[in-house]
Scaffold this motif. Structure first.
Motif, PDB file in Angstrom:
ATOM      1  N   ASP A 143     -27.270  56.903  17.482  1.00  0.00           N
ATOM      2  CA  ASP A 143     -27.831  56.946  18.594  1.00  0.00           C
ATOM      3  C   ASP A 143     -29.235  57.410  17.532  1.00  0.00           C
ATOM      4  OD1 ASP A 143     -30.126  55.944  20.861  1.00  0.00           O
ATOM      5  OD2 ASP A 143     -30.142  57.915  20.601  1.00  0.00           O
ATOM      6  N   VAL A 170     -24.508  49.141  28.538  1.00  0.00           N
ATOM      7  CA  VAL A 170     -24.470  51.143  28.445  1.00  0.00           C
ATOM      8  C   VAL A 170     -23.870  51.905  28.555  1.00  0.00           C
ATOM      9  CG1 VAL A 170     -26.422  52.336  29.899  1.00  0.00           C
ATOM     10  CG2 VAL A 170     -27.136  50.042  29.139  1.00  0.00           C
ATOM     11  N   VAL A 174     -23.068  55.391  25.811  1.00  0.00           N
ATOM     12  CA  VAL A 174     -23.380  56.664  26.025  1.00  0.00           C
ATOM     13  C   VAL A 174     -22.596  57.862  25.305  1.00  0.00           C
ATOM     14  CG1 VAL A 174     -24.138  58.284  27.625  1.00  0.00           C
ATOM     15  CG2 VAL A 174     -25.252  56.030  27.857  1.00  0.00           C
ATOM     16  N   THR A 178     -25.147  53.715  20.680  1.00  0.00           N
ATOM     17  CA  THR A 178     -27.359  53.650  20.897  1.00  0.00           C
ATOM     18  C   THR A 178     -27.734  53.597  21.768  1.00  0.00           C
ATOM     19  OG1 THR A 178     -27.802  51.968  19.505  1.00  0.00           O
ATOM     20  CG2 THR A 178     -29.365  52.339  20.542  1.00  0.00           C
ATOM     21  N   GLU A 179     -29.008  54.797  22.577  1.00  0.00           N
ATOM     22  CA  GLU A 179     -29.545  54.955  24.251  1.00  0.00           C
ATOM     23  C   GLU A 179     -30.140  53.685  24.603  1.00  0.00           C
ATOM     24  OE1 GLU A 179     -27.717  58.033  25.633  1.00  0.00           O
ATOM     25  OE2 GLU A 179     -26.554  58.475  23.813  1.00  0.00           O
ATOM     26  N   THR A 182     -34.262  54.253  22.979  1.00  0.00           N
ATOM     27  CA  THR A 182     -33.566  53.790  22.155  1.00  0.00           C
ATOM     28  C   THR A 182     -33.075  51.830  21.741  1.00  0.00           C
ATOM     29  OG1 THR A 182     -32.746  55.830  20.903  1.00  0.00           O
ATOM     30  CG2 THR A 182     -32.617  53.182  19.610  1.00  0.00           C
TER      31      THR A 182
END
Length: 336
Positions: A143, A170, A174, A178-179, A182
């Motif tokens: 991220d 997602v 995590v 990439t979160e 973002t």
């Protein structure tokens, strides 16, 4: 090379440990591997090598470990036309993947190793990204790096086109990729946004919601002055494997069929598809066209789908990646 190549990708370069299994096991189930071997992969490397095969000048920003896996990855890159001068070496284990592939070409992937997760951009990386014409970013990018790429692109005097592939769910991203916040920024900033069914369902809640959210982001960004010429910009594609794909442009979704081929191995199909879209939609249509001479929606999707289909007829993520001439011949045989 006096400067960065026109296309720069930020992503992993890994060694895939590939198992040809009798079946993809269910929870508490099992499978038998009739063959175990290794091959080169990683989303960033796959996209780069695919673009290189299509004749593009492309480079990779990545990080590998100072171990056997990292050495093999760098040796493989050295045998391609990909500029690997921005692949750094760290003292942690190289990122690598275990791939289970069944007789129908379907697969499951498990990734380990810290090297790519600890990638950070230095000043030279930022300067190269700002000077590029196109920047590709995968959801597996840490991220902090994704945010740095966004900031670099958005602050560039002549911003490069930005391509983002959500890549995974997602929950999977995590802590290592990439979160969600973002991803939201990238959805609104990218000239091309790509997601498969698993990633789209996890982030948007379902295929219909995905199309609605992506279309709304396009309308919010484009307004009456689209960022690029053509049939509506920015663009997005939601891929559905053998069931085809949905292209979203100008705030509207259009469905396309995948090409019917005898699938040997689907590993890397999504990455090669994304490379085809970058080639036709972002970098210019025929390898020499200007950035203002991009293909239309349908032509771009068909070209990318052909790249992916051809790649699926060979084992592993990269050996089957086609040249531009092979893609054109494939399409001509099918009336395009």
């Amino acid at each position: 090379m006096t400067g960065p190549p026109p296309v720069l990708a930020v992503g992993a370069a890994v060694i895939d440990e590939w198992y040809a299994v009798s079946n993809l096991p269910e929870p508490d189930g099992g499978a038998f591997a009739s063959e175990v071997t290794t091959a080169f992969g990683g989303v960033g490397a796959n996209v780069c090598v695919a673009l290189d095969r299509l004749g593009r000048d492309v480079g990779l920003v990545s990080r590998v470990g100072d171990d056997e896996y990292g050495e093999r990855a760098r040796e493989y890159l050295a045998d391609t036309g990909v500029d690997a001068s921005r692949v750094s070496v760290g003292d942690d284990p190289s990122t690598r993947s275990v791939i289970l592939s069944d007789p129908d070409g379907e697969r499951a992937i498990v990734t380990a190793g810290e090297s790519f997760r600890r990638l950070r951009l230095d000043d030279a990386d930022r300067e190269a990204l700002a000077a590029a014409e196109t920047v590709f970013l995968t959801g597996y990018t840490p991220d902090a790096v994704s945010r740095a790429v966004l900031d670099t692109v958005e602050s560039a005097a002549d911003p490069p086109a930005l391509v983002f592939d959500l890549s995974g769910s997602v929950e999977e991203l995590v802590g290592r990729g990439t979160e969600p916040e973002t991803v939201r920024r990238l959805l609104h900033a990218a000239d091309l946004f790509v997601a498969d069914d698993v990633a789209a369902a996890a982030y948007f809640g379902g295929p219909d919601a995905a199309v609605e959210r992506v279309a709304a982001a396009q309308r919010a960004r484009g307004g009456s002055e689209p960022s690029l010429t053509g049939d509506g910009w920015p663009r997005a594609v939601l891929t559905h494997g053998a069931d085809g794909m949905t292209a979203v442009a100008g705030g509207e979704g259009t469905e396309f069929d995948a090409f019917d081929v005898d699938v040997i191995d689907a590993t890397g199909a999504g990455d090669s598809f994304t490379a085809g879209l970058i080639d036709r939609w972002i970098a210019g249509g025929d390898g020499g066209a200007s950035r203002r001479e991009r293909a239309g929606v349908a032509d771009g999707v068909r070209f990318a789908a052909a790249v992916a289909a051809i790649n699926c007829t060979s084992r592993f993520a990269q050996p089957g990646l086609p040249t531009r001439g092979e893609v054109e011949a494939f399409l001509a045989e099918r009336g395009f």
